[in-house]
Design a protein around this motif. Structure first.
Motif, PDB file in Angstrom:
ATOM      1  N   PHE A  51       4.955   5.961  -4.950  1.00  0.00           N
ATOM      2  CA  PHE A  51       5.627   5.697  -6.087  1.00  0.00           C
ATOM      3  C   PHE A  51       4.879   5.120  -7.115  1.00  0.00           C
ATOM      4  O   PHE A  51       5.388   5.096  -8.343  1.00  0.00           O
ATOM      5  N   ASN A  52       3.671   4.451  -6.900  1.00  0.00           N
ATOM      6  CA  ASN A  52       2.616   4.122  -7.960  1.00  0.00           C
ATOM      7  C   ASN A  52       3.231   2.887  -8.523  1.00  0.00           C
ATOM      8  O   ASN A  52       3.315   2.812  -9.755  1.00  0.00           O
ATOM      9  N   ILE A  53       4.207   2.087  -7.838  1.00  0.00           N
ATOM     10  CA  ILE A  53       4.864   0.917  -8.301  1.00  0.00           C
ATOM     11  C   ILE A  53       4.625  -0.312  -7.438  1.00  0.00           C
ATOM     12  O   ILE A  53       4.036  -0.040  -6.365  1.00  0.00           O
ATOM     13  N   TRP A  77       4.277   1.665  -1.232  1.00  0.00           N
ATOM     14  CA  TRP A  77       4.781   1.770  -2.321  1.00  0.00           C
ATOM     15  C   TRP A  77       3.734   2.173  -3.528  1.00  0.00           C
ATOM     16  O   TRP A  77       4.216   3.040  -4.417  1.00  0.00           O
ATOM     17  N   GLU A  78       2.525   1.738  -3.516  1.00  0.00           N
ATOM     18  CA  GLU A  78       1.573   2.117  -4.346  1.00  0.00           C
ATOM     19  C   GLU A  78       1.317   3.549  -4.241  1.00  0.00           C
ATOM     20  O   GLU A  78       1.233   4.518  -5.140  1.00  0.00           O
ATOM     21  N   ARG A  79       1.150   4.123  -3.023  1.00  0.00           N
ATOM     22  CA  ARG A  79       0.635   5.480  -2.610  1.00  0.00           C
ATOM     23  C   ARG A  79       1.890   6.423  -2.940  1.00  0.00           C
ATOM     24  O   ARG A  79       1.351   7.455  -3.454  1.00  0.00           O
ATOM     25  N   GLU A 135       0.776  -1.295  -0.007  1.00  0.00           N
ATOM     26  CA  GLU A 135      -0.002  -0.197  -0.062  1.00  0.00           C
ATOM     27  C   GLU A 135       0.840   1.518   0.035  1.00  0.00           C
ATOM     28  O   GLU A 135       0.452   2.229  -0.655  1.00  0.00           O
ATOM     29  N   GLN A 180      11.312   0.467 -12.658  1.00  0.00           N
ATOM     30  CA  GLN A 180      11.170   0.657 -11.071  1.00  0.00           C
ATOM     31  C   GLN A 180      12.605   1.140 -10.533  1.00  0.00           C
ATOM     32  O   GLN A 180      12.575   1.856  -9.517  1.00  0.00           O
ATOM     33  N   TYR A 239       5.537  -3.260  -4.785  1.00  0.00           N
ATOM     34  CA  TYR A 239       6.513  -3.489  -4.226  1.00  0.00           C
ATOM     35  C   TYR A 239       7.131  -4.742  -4.224  1.00  0.00           C
ATOM     36  O   TYR A 239       6.180  -5.975  -4.211  1.00  0.00           O
TER      37      TYR A 239
END
Length: 680
Positions: A609-611, A605-607, A603, A633, A613
């Motif tokens: 960097f939008n990638i 890494w998505e929040r 959650e 990445q 984890y």
């Protein structure tokens, strides 16, 4: 005002999937597994009826020994347990049908989609084990007057307001019209002359120019002939020569059969016209149909949908399954499947249940009541104001991409018993159901046997039976005519100290479902299970047929039960003491599993960097040696390589992944992830 004798438990967006479901075995016991049996007493608080397999009017019995079948008890218990355990609404529990609509007053959903230029005609026939439609293009139209004039007969009079129209279902069918044509010796095959085009319809009459076949469809009401639009049907159809053959996909055929209630013996019964045409189709004949095609190139045209009339039932864009949260479409086993077992026919796998129910024999106060015939009603899931979640502004329908079903249907408990002074008996009734219930006060006894159940699993069953140990004023219901108040029962457990087990179930649900006891699912379930002073929109009765259309016009919808008039909300009480809750919280604080941490990292890494984890990325960044991390990445990590905050975080995550953190450090990392933000 919309009212109904049923309502819905809102569908749970989150589903609880037990971590031990893959370890279930009938041979290898769990460390904390228990086996045994529970003695159960059931008392009917209203007249009760469960149909016998041989005599449909009699209560289920063997040599006059009345009993509730084990399958009925199991089904009742499982339904409630699925709600309380936040189990999924599995596709094995319902038929994933695509409903249809034919609403001439609804421009958006129906009439705008049934334009003359988009509707074609043809002949449905069977070719081997498949179906095809002979495409005959846009249908011609012919006045009923012209049929009379050509043959000097009185065909139109049967369907005219001033003639012999009989306002009964039998006389409104296409079958009746074909029978009349045959009696009048009118040949449906012939030649026709073009007359004019009116309202995008090509009008013909019998003549000498173009070969075709006269096709008639049903007559919903008498033609008024006042010269106004809306006077009623006064035109029939002409099918000309076929242009091509089009395959009918399996799904398109299934939608057609469902729309016309193929093979149904109960209400709503199979369409009389489809019953008529089906016999012809089975004898290698052809059936006149109307259809629409997709917008693809002409040599690859596909049938979208079809029907038996020009304005046929239009299938919705979506089936029921499309209105279920994605979290329910999951191969993992929920708690109900883990306990009761399941069968997956498509993948040919199954799990045997670890709970068995005996038949429940009647032992006291046995009295059969006089026979009666009741109209039980047939709620239809196609009525979207009730069956889909609505916001009261614009209707959500099966045409929409983001609709959600209203939930699991249940029949709320009636406070009053059916009035015996008002019963009537008509075994020949075509719309009623005749049966002989047993009088309230009757007592049944039986057993539940369980094998290798965890304490929390056994607690789930006991919580279900007793409404979380609060069953003194809450009721289950079972059997036929629940919509009329039949089948209200209480359940008494005779030989088990149930509280410790229910506490284990509550602990389990609290750990996995946030605010479980106060959830809207349990609120609606418990509120529906209590006697209420129903009135107004909470009255437990069906609306008159005329009210359904009126409610749609007013954008009304069925509110959840707790939101209706005079309803007292019931919420379950906790069985855990303050000390027990504190112990659970402390235990959870000192246990941060890899699964829990990984979810938090995903959650974060998505929040930020939008990638996606992955632990490999962290290891390669810390060691400054990228090998398998994707290039796009890598750029993120390189961008922040000089950021001390980011570097330190990655080093701590790496230590967690390599089991170098203490419990205290794990907790600190877990909490930090939710507030961590980064500046370039």
């Amino acid at each position: 005002m919309i009212k109904a004798p049923y309502n819905f438990i809102p569908l749970n967006e989150k589903v609880f999937y037990p971590s031990w479901s893959d370890d279930v075995s009938h041979d290898i016991p769990f460390e904390d597994g228990e086996s045994g049996e529970i003695s159960i007493e059931i008392e009917a608080k209203s007249p009760i009826f469960i149909r016998d397999s041989k005599n449909k009017e009699k209560f289920c019995n063997h040599n006059e020994q009345y009993y509730i079948p084990s399958t009925s008890i199991k089904g009742m218990v499982r339904n409630v347990l699925e709600i309380m355990s936040f189990s999924k609404l599995s596709t094995e529990l319902f038929t994933d049908n695509t409903y249809s609509i034919r609403d001439l007053r609804n421009t958006q959903l129906y009439t705008s989609k049934m334009k003359p230029q988009n509707t074609f005609c043809g002949w449905l026939k069977k070719k081997g084990d498949k179906y095809i439609i002979e495409d005959c293009g846009i249908p011609g139209r012919i006045k009923q007057d012209d049929i009379d004039d050509t043959f000097a007969k009185k065909f139109k009079a049967h369907f005219n307001n001033n003639g012999e129209f009989i306002n009964k279902p039998k006389f409104k069918t296409a079958k009746y019209k074909y029978e009349e044509l045959k009696k009048l010796k009118i040949d449906i095959k012939g030649k026709f002359n073009y007359v004019k085009t009116a309202q995008q319809r090509e009008i013909y009459k019998f003549g000498t120019q173009k070969e075709g076949t006269l096709v008639v469809t049903g007559q919903a009401s008498a033609r008024k002939d006042n010269g106004h639009k809306g006077d009623g049907k006064g035109l029939e159809f002409i099918f000309f020569d076929k242009k091509q053959e089009l395959n009918v996909d399996k799904e398109v055929m299934e939608n057609f059969l469902f729309a016309y209630f193929d093979g149904r013996k109960t209400e709503p019964k199979e369409s009389p016209d489809w019953a008529y045409w089906k016999k012809i189709l089975q004898k290698s004949g052809k059936v006149p149909v109307f259809f629409q095609k997709d917008d693809k190139e002409k040599d690859d045209e596909q049938i979208l949908h079809f029907g038996l009339s020009y304005l046929y039932k239009l299938p919705y864009n979506h089936s029921i399954k499309d209105g279920i949260y994605d979290t329910h479409i999951n191969p993992n086993l929920d708690l109900a499947q883990t306990i009761f077992g399941y069968v997956n026919k498509s993948d040919k796998i199954a799990l045997k249940g670890r709970v068995n129910f005996s038949h429940f024999k009647a032992i006291q106060n046995i009295q059969e009541l006089p026979p009666r015939t009741e109209n039980l009603g047939t709620p239809r899931a196609s009525y979207y104001p009730n069956y889909l979640v609505q916001d009261g502004r614009i209707y959500s329908t099966y045409m929409d991409d983001n609709f959600i079903i209203a939930g699991r249907k249940r029949y709320p408990i009636h406070k009053d018993k059916p009035d015996e002074s008002q019963i009537s008996y008509d075994p020949r009734s075509k719309i009623g159901t005749s049966f002989r219930p047993l009088k309230d006060g009757i007592i049944f006894e039986g057993k539940i046997r369980y094998h290798n159940l965890k304490k929390a699993e056994l607690g789930a069953i006991l919580s279900t039976l007793t409404f979380h140990n609060s069953s003194n004023d809450l009721y289950h219901n079972i059997g036929l005519a629940k919509s009329l108040g039949y089948g209200k029962i209480t359940i008494k457990i005779k030989n088990k100290n149930i509280v410790p087990y229910i506490q284990e179930f509550e602990k389990l649900m609290n750990k996995n479902i946030s605010n479980w006891l106060n959830s809207k699912q349990l609120k609606e379930l418990f509120t529906m299970s209590k006697e209420q002073n129903n009135s107004g929109n909470s009255a437990l009765s069906y609306m008159p047929l005329t009210s359904f259309a009126q409610a749609k016009n007013n954008t009304e919808f069925l509110k959840y039960y707790s939101q209706l008039n005079n309803i007292n909300i019931v919420q379950p009480n906790t069985l855990l003491t303050k000390q027990t809750k504190t112990q659970i919280q402390e235990k959870e604080l000192h246990t941060i599993s890899k699964t829990k941490m990984r979810k938090a990292l995903l959650e974060t890494w998505e929040r930020l960097f939008n990638i996606f984890y992955h632990p490999n990325q962290i290891e390669e960044f810390v060691k400054e040696d990228f090998k398998i991390t994707p290039k796009d990445q890598q750029k993120i990590y390189i961008e922040y390589k000089n950021n001390k905050q980011f570097k330190l975080l990655c080093k701590v995550i790496y230590d967690f992944n390599t089991n170098r953190l203490t419990d205290k450090e794990k907790i600190a990392l877990y909490k930090y992830l939710f507030k961590f933000n980064i500046k370039a």
